[in-house]
Write a protein that holds these residues in place. Structure first.
Motif, PDB file in Angstrom:
ATOM      1  N   THR A 173      25.190  14.720  34.391  1.00 16.78           N
ATOM      2  CA  THR A 173      24.103  15.475  33.765  1.00 16.78           C
ATOM      3  C   THR A 173      24.641  16.129  32.490  1.00 16.78           C
ATOM      4  O   THR A 173      25.852  16.168  32.255  1.00 16.78           O
ATOM      5  CB  THR A 173      23.609  16.605  34.690  1.00 16.78           C
ATOM      6  OG1 THR A 173      24.677  17.542  34.873  1.00 16.78           O
ATOM      7  CG2 THR A 173      23.138  16.071  36.025  1.00 16.78           C
ATOM      8  N   TRP A 174      23.722  16.686  31.700  1.00 21.60           N
ATOM      9  CA  TRP A 174      24.177  17.387  30.488  1.00 21.60           C
ATOM     10  C   TRP A 174      25.070  18.559  30.860  1.00 21.60           C
ATOM     11  O   TRP A 174      25.982  18.914  30.121  1.00 21.60           O
ATOM     12  CB  TRP A 174      22.998  17.836  29.618  1.00 21.60           C
ATOM     13  CG  TRP A 174      22.027  18.798  30.263  1.00 21.60           C
ATOM     14  CD1 TRP A 174      20.830  18.480  30.809  1.00 21.60           C
ATOM     15  CD2 TRP A 174      22.182  20.220  30.422  1.00 21.60           C
ATOM     16  NE1 TRP A 174      20.224  19.615  31.306  1.00 21.60           N
ATOM     17  CE2 TRP A 174      21.030  20.698  31.076  1.00 21.60           C
ATOM     18  CE3 TRP A 174      23.180  21.123  30.083  1.00 21.60           C
ATOM     19  CZ2 TRP A 174      20.849  22.050  31.400  1.00 21.60           C
ATOM     20  CZ3 TRP A 174      22.998  22.472  30.405  1.00 21.60           C
ATOM     21  CH2 TRP A 174      21.840  22.918  31.051  1.00 21.60           C
ATOM     22  N   LYS A 175      24.843  19.137  32.056  1.00 19.72           N
ATOM     23  CA  LYS A 175      25.697  20.255  32.473  1.00 19.72           C
ATOM     24  C   LYS A 175      27.109  19.753  32.763  1.00 19.72           C
ATOM     25  O   LYS A 175      28.095  20.447  32.489  1.00 19.72           O
ATOM     26  CB  LYS A 175      25.094  20.938  33.710  1.00 19.72           C
ATOM     27  CG  LYS A 175      25.948  22.072  34.277  1.00 19.72           C
ATOM     28  CD  LYS A 175      26.146  23.205  33.283  1.00 19.72           C
ATOM     29  CE  LYS A 175      26.829  24.418  33.871  1.00 19.72           C
ATOM     30  NZ  LYS A 175      28.179  24.198  34.336  1.00 19.72           N
ATOM     31  N   GLY A 176      27.197  18.548  33.312  1.00 21.00           N
ATOM     32  CA  GLY A 176      28.520  17.966  33.543  1.00 21.00           C
ATOM     33  C   GLY A 176      29.243  17.764  32.220  1.00 21.00           C
ATOM     34  O   GLY A 176      30.435  18.083  32.082  1.00 21.00           O
ATOM     35  N   LEU A 177      28.523  17.232  31.225  1.00 22.11           N
ATOM     36  CA  LEU A 177      29.138  17.015  29.909  1.00 22.11           C
ATOM     37  C   LEU A 177      29.503  18.346  29.252  1.00 22.11           C
ATOM     38  O   LEU A 177      30.547  18.480  28.604  1.00 22.11           O
ATOM     39  CB  LEU A 177      28.186  16.219  29.009  1.00 22.11           C
ATOM     40  CG  LEU A 177      27.905  14.785  29.482  1.00 22.11           C
ATOM     41  CD1 LEU A 177      26.795  14.160  28.662  1.00 22.11           C
ATOM     42  CD2 LEU A 177      29.166  13.924  29.398  1.00 22.11           C
ATOM     43  N   LEU A 178      28.645  19.352  29.477  1.00 22.90           N
ATOM     44  CA  LEU A 178      28.947  20.676  28.918  1.00 22.90           C
ATOM     45  C   LEU A 178      30.193  21.259  29.589  1.00 22.90           C
ATOM     46  O   LEU A 178      31.034  21.887  28.935  1.00 22.90           O
ATOM     47  CB  LEU A 178      27.742  21.603  29.121  1.00 22.90           C
ATOM     48  CG  LEU A 178      27.797  22.970  28.448  1.00 22.90           C
ATOM     49  CD1 LEU A 178      27.897  22.843  26.937  1.00 22.90           C
ATOM     50  CD2 LEU A 178      26.556  23.801  28.812  1.00 22.90           C
ATOM     51  N   ASP A 179      30.321  21.043  30.890  1.00 26.15           N
ATOM     52  CA  ASP A 179      31.541  21.476  31.602  1.00 26.15           C
ATOM     53  C   ASP A 179      32.778  20.870  30.942  1.00 26.15           C
ATOM     54  O   ASP A 179      33.771  21.554  30.692  1.00 26.15           O
ATOM     55  CB  ASP A 179      31.498  21.005  33.062  1.00 26.15           C
ATOM     56  CG  ASP A 179      30.758  21.974  33.978  1.00 26.15           C
ATOM     57  OD1 ASP A 179      30.311  23.027  33.495  1.00 26.15           O
ATOM     58  OD2 ASP A 179      30.639  21.667  35.178  1.00 26.15           O
ATOM     59  N   MET A 180      32.700  19.572  30.700  1.00 25.57           N
ATOM     60  CA  MET A 180      33.855  18.880  30.103  1.00 25.57           C
ATOM     61  C   MET A 180      34.179  19.490  28.737  1.00 25.57           C
ATOM     62  O   MET A 180      35.337  19.765  28.413  1.00 25.57           O
ATOM     63  CB  MET A 180      33.557  17.398  29.920  1.00 25.57           C
ATOM     64  CG  MET A 180      33.362  16.652  31.222  1.00 25.57           C
ATOM     65  SD  MET A 180      32.663  15.001  30.874  1.00 25.57           S
ATOM     66  CE  MET A 180      31.814  14.678  32.407  1.00 25.57           C
ATOM     67  N   ALA A 181      33.138  19.714  27.938  1.00 26.94           N
ATOM     68  CA  ALA A 181      33.357  20.240  26.588  1.00 26.94           C
ATOM     69  C   ALA A 181      33.871  21.673  26.621  1.00 26.94           C
ATOM     70  O   ALA A 181      34.496  22.137  25.673  1.00 26.94           O
ATOM     71  CB  ALA A 181      32.052  20.172  25.798  1.00 26.94           C
ATOM     72  N   THR A 182      33.621  22.358  27.729  1.00 28.83           N
ATOM     73  CA  THR A 182      33.934  23.794  27.770  1.00 28.83           C
ATOM     74  C   THR A 182      35.322  24.093  28.320  1.00 28.83           C
ATOM     75  O   THR A 182      35.838  25.198  28.130  1.00 28.83           O
ATOM     76  CB  THR A 182      32.856  24.527  28.616  1.00 28.83           C
ATOM     77  OG1 THR A 182      31.577  24.201  28.074  1.00 28.83           O
ATOM     78  CG2 THR A 182      33.011  26.021  28.567  1.00 28.83           C
ATOM     79  N   CYS A 183      35.932  23.125  28.995  1.00 29.76           N
ATOM     80  CA  CYS A 183      37.243  23.411  29.608  1.00 29.76           C
ATOM     81  C   CYS A 183      38.206  23.946  28.557  1.00 29.76           C
ATOM     82  O   CYS A 183      38.428  23.333  27.519  1.00 29.76           O
ATOM     83  CB  CYS A 183      37.808  22.153  30.260  1.00 29.76           C
ATOM     84  SG  CYS A 183      39.456  22.429  30.934  1.00 29.76           S
ATOM     85  N   THR A 184      38.817  25.089  28.854  1.00 28.91           N
ATOM     86  CA  THR A 184      39.739  25.736  27.909  1.00 28.91           C
ATOM     87  C   THR A 184      41.173  25.254  28.096  1.00 28.91           C
ATOM     88  O   THR A 184      42.066  25.724  27.392  1.00 28.91           O
ATOM     89  CB  THR A 184      39.719  27.261  28.088  1.00 28.91           C
ATOM     90  OG1 THR A 184      40.346  27.563  29.328  1.00 28.91           O
ATOM     91  CG2 THR A 184      38.305  27.815  28.109  1.00 28.91           C
ATOM     92  N   GLU A 185      41.364  24.393  29.091  1.00 30.71           N
ATOM     93  CA  GLU A 185      42.704  23.868  29.405  1.00 30.71           C
ATOM     94  C   GLU A 185      43.661  24.979  29.810  1.00 30.71           C
ATOM     95  O   GLU A 185      44.874  24.870  29.629  1.00 30.71           O
ATOM     96  CB  GLU A 185      43.275  23.068  28.228  1.00 30.71           C
ATOM     97  CG  GLU A 185      42.378  21.928  27.793  1.00 30.71           C
ATOM     98  CD  GLU A 185      42.925  21.126  26.622  1.00 30.71           C
ATOM     99  OE1 GLU A 185      44.107  21.290  26.294  1.00 30.71           O
ATOM    100  OE2 GLU A 185      42.160  20.345  26.038  1.00 30.71           O
TER     101      GLU A 185
END
Ligand code: SF4
Ligand code: SF4
Length: 760
Positions: free
Chosen positions: A291-303
């Motif tokens: 979902t877009w939330k899954g993609l947003l999660d990926m983009a948001t990871c701060t590592e």
């Protein structure tokens, strides 16, 4: 000669236009990428709790402050971003209007003081981050560094950029103060209260008027240039979280992504497992299925690696790191994005199956994108546990060859929730991992072979052990007090005088140690005068393990059957011994129309002790440590009742393991791992057993049948090796019963026939 305003503005315009062009281009790409995800359901419901999350997690930095030192450093830098936002706007306008400051507040000494205070605090924060990174270098610590596999050079660059932001700000403001001073009007600089800028002005003053004039302009260009450069770096790095984290937190599952799993969705609609649409998607088999939330999660990871540092799989040298999973998915999604977006455009916004349209689209893509499209999402990667971890070599360099997610990594997850609990930006790891498992099980039929036995036993016998349903009541024959079984007296509804339906659970009915807990709980309820009833062979497995293993149809079958029975008998209040049953009955069955008040036995016993209906009198005289089950603690927030019970035992001395409460370490059985072999790395249960033994406690108290099995096994191994002697794993209920049962109690001399706690 001093710089003219026209020169200052001209250079400023060039810097701003160049940066704005690249920032807009990247921003558009990112927005389109996130929008290319599948619909996510319910992400804007409960606005009040979402606002609260923004206030506490974003503004209050609640989750970051769980780690005190890095948390405080982050608060300094985050506060700097907010407060110094004013100075950024001022600086940009100053390119065009000399000496500009915000009307009213701009020259207010309190604001100037705050701005300069944060210049100082940001500096301190950055120094702390530098020290943390130097002490946790992946090149020194390998996988034991939480930054292992993170983009460390990018992180260093960002730290330097932040230092440059405050350095250039201080430079141009110091020179500005001096210019006002030379003009005979020190107040004109409007910097009263700006103690750091004033100190800088003192250093720059001896350089004279012309030099300060140039320093002010060059400082301003540099300041704006650094900020815009920083903006571009942020948009192209893990620091993207500066923009995405508030959105991610605001659209995350509330109160968190723990406890119940999400049902399966296809194109934003709940998947009808009995009559699925022809074009339905089953879980996640390609990155575009997220979902877009899954993609947003990926983009948001701060590592940041907080999740990785707590993960039981990672800590026992499995190839699974929740951080690396998110990073691998992100890298894949970003590289494949041009194709996904173009293919969706050619297919009216829908994800097309591979066909003519896609081949045409694919042919237009670069080699790099084509190679990425060809990668499987999940599959076996070359993995040597001694040298490599999921495609990362010893220094953390990644390989982009082979499948994106390693099969072993995917199946190593115990769904313990430590990653979700720790993540400061509310990433929902478990949902994503289970969605990938669902696709593997339902479409690829690729899963650990051991799960075949689990699935078969659940399908045929309704329990993981494959035992006969008529043996569910066997424990009742081993106790000498009456136990009411539904239907035994011909009732078709639970009678009104019955307060609790006692859900025994499969382990509680069939597994010896768990059976002892069942008997102990039943005896305690009987002793306290609580009217309870069991369903007997009307019970079947709740389906927790099937669901977490990705077999949603099997879970669905169990859930529908159980809810039908429970609703038919009129169940309202249910007490369980197993936290997994508690989670499924109480938090997953509402989606099937089953709404019950479900309590864990530790909660009920806690009330009974509080009401003096159970009085622990016999002395325990031992040190006890308590192991928090993941599905009782992290997933359902029950931390206190078991501890209060233990403290109520005369002579019991409760000692905590270092990893306790919400930081508790999994026993290794969750996420259907109980039914899989553990062949990679070291054993999770052994790791936890060693920690428990290390407290010096004589008793390790557990409150979950699976934890009991795992910790008993772990302690037994150490005993056999001679590394532990006087330590036993005991269930909380057995400990309570030992202390409560007296010569005068109703079950004296009879009881469960098993008054001793389960022995290791
Ligand atoms: S749920 Fe637990 S085991 Fe799974 S990735 Fe997160 S921390 Fe690791
Ligand atoms: S804790 Fe969250 S933000 Fe940090 S590395 Fe893990 S997933 Fe990324």
């Amino acid at each position: 000669m001093e710089p003219s305003l026209a020169l200052r503005a001209g250079v400023g315009i060039v810097i701003i236009l160049v940066a704005a062009f690249f920032a807009a281009k990247r921003g558009l790409f990112l927005t389109n990428l996130i929008r290319s995800g599948q619909p996510a359901v319910g992400r804007t419901s409960e606005p009040a709790t979402r606002l609260e999350a923004e206030a506490t997690e974003v503004l209050g930095q609640r989750k970051l402050l769980k780690w005190t030192v890095p948390g405080i450093a982050h608060v300094f830098v985050f506060g700097g971003f907010l407060i110094l936002g004013l100075t950024v706007v001022e600086a940009v306008v100053e390119l065009f209007i000399h000496g500009f400051s915000f009307p009213f507040i701009g020259t207010w000494p309190v604001i100037r003081f705050l701005e300069d205070l944060f210049i100082l605090l940001v500096f301190i924060g950055i120094v702390i981050f530098l020290i943390i990174r130097l002490r946790n270098k992946p090149s020194d610590k390998g996988r034991w560094s939480r930054f292992y596999g993170s983009h460390t050079s990018g992180a260093w660059l960002v730290l330097v950029m932040i230092l440059l932001v405050i350095a250039t700000l201080t430079l141009y403001r110091g020179a500005k103060i001096n210019l006002a001073e030379y003009a005979g009007d020190p107040e004109a600089a409007g910097m009263t209260g700006g103690f750091v800028s004033i100190a800088a002005s003192k250093v720059l003053a001896p350089l004279g008027a012309t030099a300060n004039a140039w320093l002010e302009t060059i400082g301003l260009w540099l300041h704006v240039g650094v900020i815009l450069g920083f903006l571009l770096i942020v948009l192209n790095s893990k620091h993207l979280h500066i923009f995405t984290a508030p959105i991610n937190v605001g659209t995350s599952r509330r109160p968190n992504a723990l406890g119940p799993l999400l049902p399966m969705y296809s194109d934003g609609e709940r998947l009808d497992l009995e009559d699925p649409a022809d074009d339905a998607t089953y879980g996640v088999g390609r990155v575009e299925d997220f979902t877009w939330k899954g993609l947003l999660d990926m983009a948001t990871c701060t590592e940041c690696g907080r999740c990785q540092s707590q993960c039981p799989a990672w800590n026992t040298e499995k190839p699974l790191s929740p951080k690396l999973m998110m990073m691998n998915l992100r890298d894949h999604a970003f590289t494949k994005a041009p194709y996904v977006m173009a293919a969706q455009k050619a297919n009216d916004g829908k994800n097309p199956e591979f066909g003519d349209v896609n081949e045409e689209v694919l042919a237009r893509m670069s080699d790099k994108v084509q190679a990425e499209v060809a990668r499987e999402l999940v599959g076996p990667r070359d993995f040597d546990p001694l040298r490599e971890t999921d495609g990362y070599d010893a220094s953390g360099h990644r390989s982009h060859e082979g499948p994106v997610i390693d099969t072993d990594a995917l199946w190593s997850c115990t769904t313990c929730g430590a990653c979700v609990n720790q993540c400061p930006v509310d990433i929902e790891h478990i949902d994503h991992f289970v969605d990938m498992r669902r696709h593997q099980v339902m479409i690829q039929t690729e899963f650990p072979t051991e799960l075949n036995g689990l699935f078969k036993n659940l399908e045929n016998k309704g329990n993981p052990w494959g035992m006969n349903a008529n043996l569910r009541n066997a424990w009742i024959e081993e106790v000498d007090f009456p136990v009411r079984v539904f239907g035994a007296d011909g009732e078709d509804k639970i009678p009104d005088d019955v307060e609790y339906l006692f859900w025994v659970g499969c382990a509680g009915a069939y597994e010896d140690r768990a059976k002892a807990t069942t008997k102990a709980v039943a005896e305690l309820l009987y002793t306290a005068g609580v009217e309870f009833m069991v369903l007997g062979d009307g019970e079947t497995c709740t389906g927790d393990a099937a669901r977490r293993a990705g077999n949603e149809p099997l879970f669905y079958m169990q859930a529908v059957q159980n809810v039908e029975v429970l609703n038919e008998v009129g169940a309202k209040k249910i007490v369980v011994t197993c936290p997994h049953c508690m989670n499924t009955l109480g938090r997953e069955y509402p989606e099937f129309g089953g709404n019950y008040e479900v309590v864990h036995y530790s909660q009920l016993l806690h009330s009974l002790v509080y009401e003096n209906r159970l009085v622990p009198v016999n002395r325990v005289d031992d040190t006890v440590t308590y192991h928090d089950p993941c599905y009782l603690g992290r997933h359902n927030q029950v931390y206190t009742p078991p501890r209060v019970l233990l403290e109520s035992l005369p002579g019991a001395n409760l000692v905590e393991m270092e990893r306790s409460g919400e930081k508790s370490f999994c026993c290794g059985a969750g996420g259907a791992r109980m039914w899989m072999e553990e062949t990679l790395g070291t054993r999770v249960n052994q790791n936890r057993a060693d920690e428990a033994i290390g407290t010096g406690a004589g008793k390790v108290a557990v409150a979950c049948p699976f934890c009991s099995v795992m910790l008993n096994d772990g302690v037994t191994v150490r005993k056999q090796e001679g590394a532990a002697q006087d330590v036993e794993v005991v269930d909380l209920a057995a400990l309570m019963l030992e202390s409560v049962r007296t010569p005068g109690s109703p079950t004296d001399g009879a009881g469960s026939g098993d008054p001793e706690p389960a022995q290791a």
